[in-house]
Write an enzyme that holds these catalytic residues in place. Structure first.
Site, mmCIF file in Angstrom:
data_model
loop_
_atom_site.group_PDB
_atom_site.id
_atom_site.type_symbol
_atom_site.label_atom_id
_atom_site.label_comp_id
_atom_site.label_asym_id
_atom_site.label_seq_id
_atom_site.Cartn_x
_atom_site.Cartn_y
_atom_site.Cartn_z
ATOM 1 N N ASP A 122 -10.957 -3.609 2.537
ATOM 2 C CA ASP A 122 -11.981 -4.159 1.824
ATOM 3 C C ASP A 122 -13.207 -3.145 1.536
ATOM 4 O O ASP A 122 -14.217 -3.132 0.541
ATOM 5 C CB ASP A 122 -12.787 -5.159 2.367
ATOM 6 N N GLY A 148 -26.553 -13.490 5.782
ATOM 7 C CA GLY A 148 -26.652 -12.967 4.476
ATOM 8 C C GLY A 148 -27.940 -11.809 4.358
ATOM 9 O O GLY A 148 -28.055 -11.541 3.214
ATOM 10 N N LYS A 194 -27.556 -5.480 -1.447
ATOM 11 C CA LYS A 194 -27.094 -5.786 0.187
ATOM 12 C C LYS A 194 -28.257 -6.443 0.649
ATOM 13 O O LYS A 194 -29.220 -5.876 0.366
ATOM 14 C CB LYS A 194 -26.615 -4.555 0.832
ATOM 15 N N GLY A 198 -20.693 -11.405 1.280
ATOM 16 C CA GLY A 198 -21.411 -12.389 2.070
ATOM 17 C C GLY A 198 -22.639 -12.258 2.087
ATOM 18 O O GLY A 198 -23.588 -13.321 2.351
ATOM 19 N N ARG A 199 -23.324 -11.012 1.898
ATOM 20 C CA ARG A 199 -24.823 -11.008 1.773
ATOM 21 C C ARG A 199 -24.944 -9.726 0.720
ATOM 22 O O ARG A 199 -25.796 -9.145 0.717
ATOM 23 C CB ARG A 199 -25.226 -10.191 3.199
ATOM 24 N N ASP A 239 -19.839 1.722 1.592
ATOM 25 C CA ASP A 239 -20.282 1.023 2.655
ATOM 26 C C ASP A 239 -20.399 1.910 3.842
ATOM 27 O O ASP A 239 -19.559 2.238 4.884
ATOM 28 C CB ASP A 239 -19.249 -0.251 3.108
#
Length: 491
Positions: A264, A126, A113, A92-93, A274
């Protein structure tokens, strides 16, 4: 930037996996400014740090001027987030710029990112604030130095615009990171769902085409030996289960709490990915969690092995159509592989903890130690580091970590009888970890324009096993009056 000789890009993800990405471009960065550049990593990748500092280089690092041969895409994936399934997540970003081929021949994704809103943004802007991007840079590089498989951070570039968050406007930034790939359990969940929506009724052809292409790509990229197995897709599953068992054991050894172990956020490669609301233990308490969005402590320190196995069960479910023509047989095969996780994890956990206490004759010592640590909650990192001093004959420093030092004496006596190797212990028990209070202090200073604290922290954490005079504060936990620590994901 002369990209022809500096950046050798390939795009096997784009070539092989149509349907699992959307071509996209990064949002403008009005006034890009390099905040951190990992010159060592740049060198490993065959990149010239001086050229990355140029306007053209900043265009590469923000995605606003992709190099020749790159095909920026937003990756599609699904995922279970805190146990709840979301069929369409995706970058998404973020953008996958392409795959760098280093001089060694190693293939590494270049992934950004904070590069702007994509069709997967789900209402978000985003963008990314500077502090969380610096946090990922810092923690991922610390994990790498600790010997834990991890994505790595190449650079953080401030964009020159503010992003709005709950605390008000914050400086925006883009993180450029690398990984052996960004394939996730959630990628397979998305592919399995996409295949199930196919029009073909034949499980051997169209219905599983997307899933099969993804599995073949994962085998070629990460586990090529699986290609020679009797059942390559089952062997892929087996290898991913083993890689994740080893990874989570390594997390537990160093006291790392990921904080958001959604499917995810679990890689097929076995790399940590992440670093949003992550943190490290101070006191050894299995119930410890820090994330502000983990209201029930689902991803607490002690829950991580069980959550990893749960995530891997979801991976197995996604692979079912590839494992056997008969679904019941496929489920039986997948279940058999999943059941190997516990033994693999316990073996990796115990091997690592035996090294941490400096003896191969661990056995009941580890069981008794786990109970002692959970009950009395000494500082995790200091306990194991000071244990080598006890192995050299002075148990005072490790005993003082306990309110009642005598509770440790019986265990120490049994442990000393095994003749532990103090020097070997110092090689696996870090003196320095990213102490949460020091990380927050460094990030706050960096946002205010002072990079010196984060540079010193990176220097110390780059050599976590080498204890040095003058850096004592980096080894200490927060004081007894410190406020309860909480982390935030930065979205």
């Amino acid at each position: 930037m002369t990209t022809g000789t500096q950046l050798a890009f390939e795009n096997t993800f784009v070539r092989d996996l149509e349907g699992l990405y959307l071509p996209w471009t990064a949002a403008p960065a009005p006034e890009p400014r390099l905040v951190l550049l990992n010159e060592g990593l740049a060198g490993e990748l065959g990149l010239d740090p001086a050229q990355l500092r140029t306007p053209e280089g900043l265009g590469v690092l923000t995605g606003t001027a992709p190099p020749e041969g790159a095909t920026p895409v937003a990756q599609a994936y699904a995922g279970h987030q805190f146990g709840n399934y979301s069929p369409r997540l995706g970058d998404g970003r973020a953008l996958l710029i392409g795959e760098l081929v280093a001089p060694s021949g190693e293939r590494r994704d270049l992934h950004l990112k904070g590069s702007g809103r994509t069709p997967f943004a789900r209402g978000g802007d985003g963008k990314a604030p500077l502090a969380p991007m610096l946090r990922e840079y810092l923690i991922s590089e610390a994990m790498h130095a600790l010997g834990v498989p991890s994505t790595r951070s190449l650079a953080v570039v401030a964009t020159g615009e503010d992003v709005m968050r709950e605390r008000g406007p914050e400086p925006g930034a883009v993180l450029a990171r690398t990984a052996s790939s960004h394939l996730r359990v959630g990628t397979f969940q998305f592919a399995a769902a996409s295949s199930a929506r196919g029009t073909s009724t034949s499980t051997a052809t169209g219905e599983v085409e997307v899933l099969r292409r993804l599995a073949d790509h994962a085998i070629d990229r990460h586990h090529p030996a699986a290609r020679d197995a009797e059942n390559p897709y089952l062997d892929l599953y087996r290898r991913v289960v083993a890689a994740q068992a080893d990874l989570v054991a390594r997390w537990m050894h160093v006291g790392f709490i990921h904080g958001v172990m959604n499917t995810d956020n679990m890689t097929i490669s076995g790399e940590t990915i992440d670093y949003g609301p992550c943190a490290f233990l101070d006191a050894h308490d299995p119930a410890t969690w820090f994330s502000s969005i983990d209201h029930a402590g689902r991803y607490a320190y002690g829950n991580q092995p069980g959550i990893a196995q749960w995530n891997l069960a979801r991976f197995g479910e996604a692979l079912i159509p590839l494992l056997a023509d008969d679904q019941d047989e496929a489920i039986r095969l997948a279940t058999g592989v999943l059941e190997t996780f516990a033994d693999a994890y316990h073996a990796a956990r115990d091997e690592g903890y035996a090294a941490k206490i400096g003896t191969a004759a661990a056995g009941p010592l580890l069981t008794d130690l786990a109970a002692l640590l959970a009950e009395h909650k000494p500082d995790h990192t200091l306990f194991f580091r000071r244990l080598s001093t006890a192995a050299r004959g002075d148990a005072g420093p490790v005993r003082e970590l306990f309110a009642d030092p005598s509770v440790l004496d019986g265990w120490l006596e049994s442990w000393r009888a095994t003749d532990p190797d103090a020097a070997a212990m110092d090689r696996v028990n870090p003196a320095y970890i990213p102490r949460n209070h020091l990380v927050e202090e460094a990030l706050a200073a960096a946002v205010d324009g002072d990079l010196e604290p984060i540079q010193w922290l990176l220097f110390v954490l780059g050599h976590p096993y080498d204890e040095r005079d003058g850096f004592e504060r980096y080894a200490q936990p927060p004081g007894p009056d410190a406020a309860p620590f909480r982390t935030f994901c930065g979205t």
